[in-house]
Design a protein around this motif. Sequence first.
Motif: not given
Length: 195
Positions: A116, A124, A126, A128, A156, A166
């Motif tokens: 992040e 931000s 992200i 994942d 986000n 998100q």
Amino acid sequence: LLAKASTSGNSTNNEIDTLIGPFGKLNVWFPKFNNERLGVGINTYLLSYGQILNQYHNVSNLKRSTVGADVNWRVLGADYEDDTSVSIGVGYGLVQWSGANYTYSSSGPKTRILFEYPIIPYLSIIADEQFHFMLSKDNRFLDQLAWTNELFLGVNVMALSQFSFQIGYMDTRFSLGKAEIYGDVGLIALGRFRY
């Protein structure tokens, strides 16, 4: 999840459809110990395939669900939640497909990496990714799930001090240990709470 069914074989299903259902993730971080921060997490989701995607699986009312748990280590950004952060984790999980007169499940160890990066105080980026290696077998089926990989790329956006949402791109791939890679890709929107 607005998704497109796809394979890496001879054809790609370009129809757009939805996979709808709840996502849930809970991550708990413990106080720092020797400048290291460890945590534990659980995650689950239950997605129902839309009518168009459903037809490619020859199963009525098809659903995909997962449940898993992991131990996480914040390699970067251990002091504050909103810092630039990188965390890695290892755990175990289960993936299941179910529908009318049909069920298949497999489980095994998994790894996770989460990145992040705050652009501005309320926004931000992200990334994942979770890779799941399957160990268990279901002897009723000739083909067995070998691995799955899930990648989320998005942003986000803070709405309140403890709530954000998100939006981004979700790419889920499955392998049966053959040349073809199956999966679904598309847009996704999630809510996020921090305490």
